[in-house]
Design a protein around this motif. Structure first.
Motif, PDB file in Angstrom:
ATOM      1  N   LYS A 129       6.141   7.769  -6.299  1.00 15.58           N
ATOM      2  CA  LYS A 129       7.172   6.740  -6.144  1.00 15.58           C
ATOM      3  C   LYS A 129       7.073   5.712  -7.262  1.00 15.58           C
ATOM      4  CE  LYS A 129       7.658   7.089  -1.125  1.00 15.58           C
ATOM      5  NZ  LYS A 129       7.710   6.322   0.148  1.00 15.58           N
ATOM      6  N   GLN A 130       8.159   4.977  -7.441  1.00 14.66           N
ATOM      7  CA  GLN A 130       8.159   3.919  -8.433  1.00 14.66           C
ATOM      8  C   GLN A 130       7.381   2.712  -7.927  1.00 14.66           C
ATOM      9  OE1 GLN A 130      12.312   3.161  -9.399  1.00 14.66           O
ATOM     10  NE2 GLN A 130      12.218   4.592 -11.106  1.00 14.66           N
ATOM     11  N   ARG A 131       6.883   1.942  -8.883  1.00 18.56           N
ATOM     12  CA  ARG A 131       6.211   0.707  -8.520  1.00 18.56           C
ATOM     13  C   ARG A 131       7.232  -0.251  -7.916  1.00 18.56           C
ATOM     14  NH1 ARG A 131       1.924  -2.027 -12.628  1.00 18.56           N
ATOM     15  NH2 ARG A 131       1.259   0.147 -12.599  1.00 18.56           N
ATOM     16  N   GLU A 132       6.850  -0.930  -6.842  1.00 20.11           N
ATOM     17  CA  GLU A 132       7.769  -1.845  -6.173  1.00 20.11           C
ATOM     18  C   GLU A 132       7.100  -3.189  -5.924  1.00 20.11           C
ATOM     19  OE1 GLU A 132       8.871  -0.592  -2.237  1.00 20.11           O
ATOM     20  OE2 GLU A 132       6.804  -0.278  -1.593  1.00 20.11           O
ATOM     21  N   LEU A 133       7.930  -4.220  -5.924  1.00 25.75           N
ATOM     22  CA  LEU A 133       7.442  -5.559  -5.636  1.00 25.75           C
ATOM     23  C   LEU A 133       7.083  -5.662  -4.158  1.00 25.75           C
ATOM     24  CD1 LEU A 133       7.041  -8.551  -6.509  1.00 25.75           C
ATOM     25  CD2 LEU A 133       9.396  -8.924  -5.768  1.00 25.75           C
ATOM     26  N   VAL A 134       5.936  -6.245  -3.889  1.00 25.48           N
ATOM     27  CA  VAL A 134       5.493  -6.468  -2.512  1.00 25.48           C
ATOM     28  C   VAL A 134       5.660  -7.939  -2.139  1.00 25.48           C
ATOM     29  CG1 VAL A 134       3.551  -6.365  -0.911  1.00 25.48           C
ATOM     30  CG2 VAL A 134       3.851  -4.560  -2.628  1.00 25.48           C
ATOM     31  N   ALA A 135       5.122  -8.815  -2.976  1.00 25.66           N
ATOM     32  CA  ALA A 135       5.159 -10.237  -2.664  1.00 25.66           C
ATOM     33  C   ALA A 135       4.993 -11.032  -3.949  1.00 25.66           C
ATOM     34  CB  ALA A 135       4.068 -10.617  -1.675  1.00 25.66           C
TER      35      ALA A 135
ATOM     36  N   SER B 183       7.139 -21.298  -3.519  1.00 28.29           N
ATOM     37  CA  SER B 183       8.093 -20.450  -2.806  1.00 28.29           C
ATOM     38  C   SER B 183       7.583 -19.013  -2.805  1.00 28.29           C
ATOM     39  CB  SER B 183       9.473 -20.516  -3.448  1.00 28.29           C
ATOM     40  OG  SER B 183       9.435 -20.031  -4.765  1.00 28.29           O
ATOM     41  N   THR B 184       7.921 -18.288  -1.774  1.00 35.10           N
ATOM     42  CA  THR B 184       7.458 -16.911  -1.630  1.00 35.10           C
ATOM     43  C   THR B 184       8.633 -15.962  -1.435  1.00 35.10           C
ATOM     44  OG1 THR B 184       7.167 -17.195   0.750  1.00 35.10           O
ATOM     45  CG2 THR B 184       5.230 -17.583  -0.641  1.00 35.10           C
ATOM     46  N   ASN B 185       8.393 -14.730  -1.800  1.00 35.53           N
ATOM     47  CA  ASN B 185       9.383 -13.693  -1.575  1.00 35.53           C
ATOM     48  C   ASN B 185       8.641 -12.410  -1.247  1.00 35.53           C
ATOM     49  OD1 ASN B 185      11.994 -12.651  -1.420  1.00 35.53           O
ATOM     50  ND2 ASN B 185      11.923 -11.887  -3.522  1.00 35.53           N
ATOM     51  N   TYR B 186       9.161 -11.680  -0.275  1.00 41.28           N
ATOM     52  CA  TYR B 186       8.501 -10.471   0.179  1.00 41.28           C
ATOM     53  C   TYR B 186       9.477  -9.306   0.227  1.00 41.28           C
ATOM     54  CZ  TYR B 186       4.846 -13.616   1.931  1.00 41.28           C
ATOM     55  OH  TYR B 186       3.858 -14.556   2.038  1.00 41.28           O
ATOM     56  N   ALA B 187       8.954  -8.119   0.016  1.00 44.85           N
ATOM     57  CA  ALA B 187       9.752  -6.929   0.264  1.00 44.85           C
ATOM     58  C   ALA B 187      10.085  -6.867   1.748  1.00 44.85           C
ATOM     59  CB  ALA B 187       8.970  -5.685  -0.156  1.00 44.85           C
ATOM     60  N   ASP B 188      11.272  -6.373   2.062  1.00 47.24           N
ATOM     61  CA  ASP B 188      11.681  -6.288   3.467  1.00 47.24           C
ATOM     62  C   ASP B 188      10.681  -5.487   4.297  1.00 47.24           C
ATOM     63  OD1 ASP B 188      15.277  -6.060   2.817  1.00 47.24           O
ATOM     64  OD2 ASP B 188      13.932  -7.781   2.998  1.00 47.24           O
ATOM     65  N   SER B 189      10.083  -4.500   3.689  1.00 46.82           N
ATOM     66  CA  SER B 189       9.186  -3.603   4.415  1.00 46.82           C
ATOM     67  C   SER B 189       7.881  -4.266   4.841  1.00 46.82           C
ATOM     68  CB  SER B 189       8.868  -2.372   3.559  1.00 46.82           C
ATOM     69  OG  SER B 189       8.265  -2.755   2.337  1.00 46.82           O
ATOM     70  N   VAL B 190       7.571  -5.429   4.259  1.00 51.89           N
ATOM     71  CA  VAL B 190       6.298  -6.084   4.591  1.00 51.89           C
ATOM     72  C   VAL B 190       6.485  -7.455   5.221  1.00 51.89           C
ATOM     73  CG1 VAL B 190       5.198  -4.851   2.676  1.00 51.89           C
ATOM     74  CG2 VAL B 190       5.895  -7.243   2.370  1.00 51.89           C
TER      75      VAL B 190
END
Length: 118
Positions: free
Chosen positions: A43-49, A56-63
């Motif tokens: 799989k491709q590399r994906e942003l987690v957090a 400010s924070t941002n998270y992948a929907d999956s986590v």
């Protein structure tokens, strides 16, 4: 050039927890943001957090709701607390630092393996 060293990966059963650490060789206050990506086999590399310098924070929907990113400015360390782990969280997790020049200029750690067994 900063060096980032991840630790804390390992093997855990589904439902368990792990805390990843990313230690920087210099001050993390120099960066616009720091965060974590992951890459699972095939799989491709994906942003987690990601955690910005303004907190400010941002998270992948999956986590969302399971993972929490935080930092210790004194220790120059960024953390990723991972709870309620699922087999689909299995991946190599990479810490990165964004100095503001865009993804091509991100600093990356060497990665730490997280394996979640069912």
């Amino acid at each position: 050039q900063v060096q980032l060293v991840e630790s804390g990966g390992g093997l855990v059963q589904a439902g368990g927890s792990l805390r990843l650490s990313c230690s920087a060789s210099g001050s993390i206050l120099n960066f616009n943001a720091m965060g974590w990506h992951r890459q699972a086999p095939g799989k491709q590399r994906e942003l987690v957090a990601v955690l910005s310098s303004g907190d400010s924070t941002n998270y992948a929907d999956s986590v969302k709701g399971r993972f929490t990113i935080s930092r210790d400015n004194v220790k120059n360390t960024v953390y990723l607390q991972m709870n309620s782990l699922k087999p689909e969280d299995t991946a190599v997790y990479y810490c990165y630092a964004d100095g503001g020049g865009g993804p091509a200029f991100f600093e990356w750690g060497q990665g730490t393996q997280v394996t979640v067994s069912s």
